[in-house]
Scaffold this active site. Structure first.
Site, PDB file in Angstrom:
ATOM      1  N   LYS A   1       0.843  -1.198   0.000  1.00 39.07           N
ATOM      2  CA  LYS A   1       0.000   0.000   0.000  1.00 39.07           C
ATOM      3  C   LYS A   1       0.873   1.240   0.000  1.00 39.07           C
ATOM      4  O   LYS A   1       1.647   1.474   0.927  1.00 39.07           O
ATOM      5  CB  LYS A   1      -0.906   0.010   1.230  1.00 39.07           C
ATOM      6  CG  LYS A   1      -1.699   1.300   1.422  1.00 39.07           C
ATOM      7  CD  LYS A   1      -2.432   1.307   2.767  1.00 39.07           C
ATOM      8  CE  LYS A   1      -3.079   2.659   3.046  1.00 39.07           C
ATOM      9  NZ  LYS A   1      -3.738   2.703   4.374  1.00 39.07           N
TER      10      LYS A   1
ATOM     11  N   ASP B   1      -3.556  10.594   2.386  1.00 38.27           N
ATOM     12  CA  ASP B   1      -4.906  10.093   2.632  1.00 38.27           C
ATOM     13  C   ASP B   1      -5.755  11.170   3.287  1.00 38.27           C
ATOM     14  O   ASP B   1      -5.679  11.396   4.488  1.00 38.27           O
ATOM     15  CB  ASP B   1      -4.853   8.846   3.515  1.00 38.27           C
ATOM     16  CG  ASP B   1      -6.237   8.256   3.741  1.00 38.27           C
ATOM     17  OD1 ASP B   1      -7.159   8.613   2.983  1.00 38.27           O
ATOM     18  OD2 ASP B   1      -6.379   7.429   4.660  1.00 38.27           O
TER      19      ASP B   1
ATOM     20  N   LYS C   1     -11.258  12.899   6.530  1.00 38.72           N
ATOM     21  CA  LYS C   1     -10.722  12.924   7.887  1.00 38.72           C
ATOM     22  C   LYS C   1     -10.893  14.338   8.441  1.00 38.72           C
ATOM     23  O   LYS C   1     -10.617  15.311   7.757  1.00 38.72           O
ATOM     24  CB  LYS C   1      -9.245  12.544   7.887  1.00 38.72           C
ATOM     25  CG  LYS C   1      -8.961  11.112   7.459  1.00 38.72           C
ATOM     26  CD  LYS C   1      -7.466  10.828   7.469  1.00 38.72           C
ATOM     27  CE  LYS C   1      -7.155   9.425   6.961  1.00 38.72           C
ATOM     28  NZ  LYS C   1      -7.603   8.364   7.869  1.00 38.72           N
TER      29      LYS C   1
ATOM     30  N   ASP D   1       1.147   7.141   5.090  1.00 38.41           N
ATOM     31  CA  ASP D   1       0.271   6.027   4.732  1.00 38.41           C
ATOM     32  C   ASP D   1       0.820   5.200   3.577  1.00 38.41           C
ATOM     33  O   ASP D   1       0.144   4.293   3.092  1.00 38.41           O
ATOM     34  CB  ASP D   1      -1.123   6.560   4.401  1.00 38.41           C
ATOM     35  CG  ASP D   1      -2.232   5.616   4.839  1.00 38.41           C
ATOM     36  OD1 ASP D   1      -1.938   4.678   5.611  1.00 38.41           O
ATOM     37  OD2 ASP D   1      -3.377   5.812   4.418  1.00 38.41           O
TER      38      ASP D   1
ATOM     39  N   ASP E   1     -12.528   6.091   3.266  1.00 39.60           N
ATOM     40  CA  ASP E   1     -11.306   6.155   4.060  1.00 39.60           C
ATOM     41  C   ASP E   1     -10.704   4.770   4.283  1.00 39.60           C
ATOM     42  O   ASP E   1      -9.685   4.629   4.950  1.00 39.60           O
ATOM     43  CB  ASP E   1     -11.596   6.831   5.410  1.00 39.60           C
ATOM     44  CG  ASP E   1     -10.328   7.335   6.090  1.00 39.60           C
ATOM     45  OD1 ASP E   1      -9.294   7.448   5.396  1.00 39.60           O
ATOM     46  OD2 ASP E   1     -10.360   7.619   7.302  1.00 39.60           O
TER      47      ASP E   1
ATOM     48  N   GLU F   1      -9.386   3.163   1.828  1.00 36.34           N
ATOM     49  CA  GLU F   1      -8.848   3.134   0.467  1.00 36.34           C
ATOM     50  C   GLU F   1      -7.693   2.161   0.304  1.00 36.34           C
ATOM     51  O   GLU F   1      -7.458   1.639  -0.787  1.00 36.34           O
ATOM     52  CB  GLU F   1      -8.407   4.545   0.050  1.00 36.34           C
ATOM     53  CG  GLU F   1      -7.045   4.995   0.540  1.00 36.34           C
ATOM     54  CD  GLU F   1      -6.911   5.086   2.065  1.00 36.34           C
ATOM     55  OE1 GLU F   1      -5.793   4.860   2.577  1.00 36.34           O
ATOM     56  OE2 GLU F   1      -7.921   5.377   2.725  1.00 36.34           O
TER      57      GLU F   1
ATOM     58  N   ARG G   1      -7.140  -0.893   1.298  1.00 32.60           N
ATOM     59  CA  ARG G   1      -7.482  -2.263   0.893  1.00 32.60           C
ATOM     60  C   ARG G   1      -7.947  -2.313  -0.562  1.00 32.60           C
ATOM     61  O   ARG G   1      -7.829  -3.355  -1.208  1.00 32.60           O
ATOM     62  CB  ARG G   1      -8.519  -2.844   1.847  1.00 32.60           C
ATOM     63  CG  ARG G   1      -9.885  -2.207   1.831  1.00 32.60           C
ATOM     64  CD  ARG G   1     -10.684  -2.490   3.096  1.00 32.60           C
ATOM     65  NE  ARG G   1     -10.108  -1.799   4.253  1.00 32.60           N
ATOM     66  CZ  ARG G   1     -10.654  -1.803   5.467  1.00 32.60           C
ATOM     67  NH1 ARG G   1     -11.786  -2.453   5.679  1.00 32.60           N
ATOM     68  NH2 ARG G   1     -10.081  -1.164   6.467  1.00 32.60           N
TER      69      ARG G   1
END
Length: 543
Positions: free
Chosen positions: A287, A292, A299, A310, A370, A372, A374
């Protein structure tokens, strides 16, 4: 009576500022303190400093300090001594504290080494010499010297943008000496630790870069430069048409980012094929969310700050491949697909309730934008699944700073959990065993039926639910059920223990709790986990 050995890497394309490691084999206790090596400080990491320093010329100085300051036994201290007692007149003594309790492990050695080198640096040292004394001979400490050096190098690391903007004086220590038990051991340790640190530096540089310094395109460029001159094949996909066709879930996450050219996604594939016949193949999906915002489920309340980190999963795997390329283990093939995507918010954001067909052919209903990571992982994992069908002894893994629940559940540790075929060969358990003796520890979680229940389709219009409505940290089994989603969305459910098709061992690595020092995503440095654990488990035994 001193022997010096230097180890240089000749195929490093990007100068990451890794100090040279010089090992010394002593013929007698304290013989390394002579003029050879031009050392200007001695750093002593010791389990019991008073006892361990006996016989050294500066032992009396430490005893006098302890006599007037009882706290010295448990704190890092600088001794100012005569030049005849120690090079540079500086001795830093850094106690490990107890090492024999049920809960002690080799990280205490790393912590003491890190504290010691930082104190030496603050005192002005640029060529310190490291001693590690009094460490038990039990199995948990078998790699104490390597782990101590990794602690030293972690303490000397300065983040990429600081190095780029403030000048090289931020890293004045360019050489670190250490006392090794033998010439053979010292040479091996220098080689292994040097390669591990080159990989960690790549991972940390990519991981810590801010949202503009490390956009998806610049992550891809930096990684490509890092492998210049190596045997690793680097492939970068930037075509929107290709990404939308081959990585439809990742493309949905990236949709709002296309309005800004520099924020557009990249898929990076790294391939290493070791010497000799391939005996084992590692296939990773990483990932790499460069920033993010949360997307449409934005968020708020200060929770967006730090989301440059992230991309730690992709960064850590890129670093692992770097280490592999330097050590060149025999019989090992590694393929990594890293999805670098920005989860922007805007008029074209993907939103909850959308149903998108994954590369693995499953209809995915979005529950929360949020979640995202996966989405990005599932398509990359599906590509690795296809490759695995024709590879020798394949092992698939996803790596991500995926859930806040991971840190909530186990604190500052990484988590690994297996599908059925992986559990049958103890894939996570064996990774955990390697991680413990290298100071990069994992906890093992287990997939249960409730995890699959969470993502089961609630009507006939979709095959798998991406996420529930609550934050993972407020959801029971918040770090486990995403692995069930990844298995289904990627098509790996067709390769489970009860499958008539080829069974594929798969582990999901959630590093969210361990990815940043002190769990400080906003200001802390990345740890580069799980690079060291993966190298210990899959690489070092093949050298």
């Amino acid at each position: 009576g001193l022997f010096f050995f230097f180890f240089f890497f000749t195929n490093v394309a990007v100068d990451m500022g890794v100090p040279k490691l010089v090992h010394i084999v002593e013929e007698g206790k304290g013989s390394a303190l002579g003029k050879g090596g031009d050392w200007d400080a001695v750093v002593v990491v010791a389990a019991d400093p008073v006892a361990n320093l006996a016989g050294f010329p500066f032992a009396k100085s430490y005893e006098r300090l302890v006599a007037v300051d009882a706290s010295a036994k448990s704190s890092t201290n600088l001794l100012v001594v005569a030049d005849s007692e120690a090079p540079g007149g500086r001795v830093v003594v850094s106690p490990t504290g107890p090492l024999d309790r049920d809960y002690d492990d080799v990280r205490r050695v790393a912590d003491a080494a890190r504290a010691g080198i930082k104190r030496a640096k603050a005192a002005g040292s640029v060529r310190p010499l490291l001693y590690v004394l009094g460490v038990p001979t039990t199995v948990i400490y078998v790699n104490y010297l390597e782990v101590a050096l990794l602690g030293v190098l972690a303490g000397l690391y300065v983040q990429l943008q600081a190095r780029e903007t403030a000048g090289k004086e931020l890293e004045p220590i360019t050489t670190v000496g250490f006392v090794a038990p033998s010439e053979e051991a010292g040479s091996h340790i220098s080689r292994v630790v040097g390669a591990l640190e080159q990989g960690r530096r790549l991972a940390r540089d990519v991981g810590s870069g801010d949202p503009e310094r490390m956009t998806a395109s610049r992550c891809a460029e930096y990684i490509k430069e890092a492998f210049n001159g190596s045997e690793v094949k680097v492939e970068i996909t930037d075509s929107r048409d290709v990404i939308e066709k081959e990585y439809p879930l990742a493309a949905a996450v990236a949709r709002a980012s296309y309005h800004v050219e520099r924020h557009r996604p990249r898929i990076v594939r790294l391939t290493y094929t070791g010497p000799g016949e391939t005996e084992e193949t590692l296939l990773f999906a990483g990932k790499g969310v460069t920033y993010d915002t949360g997307g449409a489920d934005i968020k708020y309340g200060g929770h967006m700050a730090g989301m440059k980190m992230d991309k730690g999963g992709a960064a850590g795997i890129a670093g692992f491949v770097k280490t592999v390329s330097l050590l060149q283990p025999k019989g090992l093939k590694v393929v990594a697909e890293l999805g670098f995507v920005r989860n922007s918010v805007g008029s074209d954001s993907y939103v909850a309730d959308e149903i998108i067909r994954s590369h693995g052919g499953k209809r995915v209903q979005v529950g929360n934008t949020d979640a995202e990571g996966r989405m990005v992982l599932a398509d990359c994992l599906s590509h690795m699944r296809e490759l695995a069908l024709n590879e020798k002894q394949p092992r698939l893994m996803t790596c991500a700073t995926l859930t806040g629940h991971a840190g909530r559940a186990v604190g500052p540790y990484s988590i690994t959990l297996d599908n059925g075929p992986a559990a049958a060969v103890s894939q996570s358990v064996r990774l955990q065993e390697s991680s413990l003796v290298w100071g990069d520890p994992f906890e093992v979680s287990t997939l249960r039926r409730e995890d699959y229940d969470m993502v089961d389709p609630k009507n006939s219009s979709f095959d798998v639910l991406q996420c529930n409505l609550a934050p993972s940290s407020a959801t029971a089994r918040g770090h486990q059920f995403p692995a069930a989603f990844l298995i289904i969305a990627s098509g790996l459910d067709a390769h489970a223990s009860n499958s008539s098709e080829k069974q594929l061992p798969y582990s999901h690595l959630d590093i969210a709790g361990a990815a940043c020092e002190d769990d400080d995503y906003q200001f802390g440095a990345p740890t580069a986990t799980p690079l060291v654990s993966l190298a210990a488990r899959y690489v070092l035994g093949r050298l």
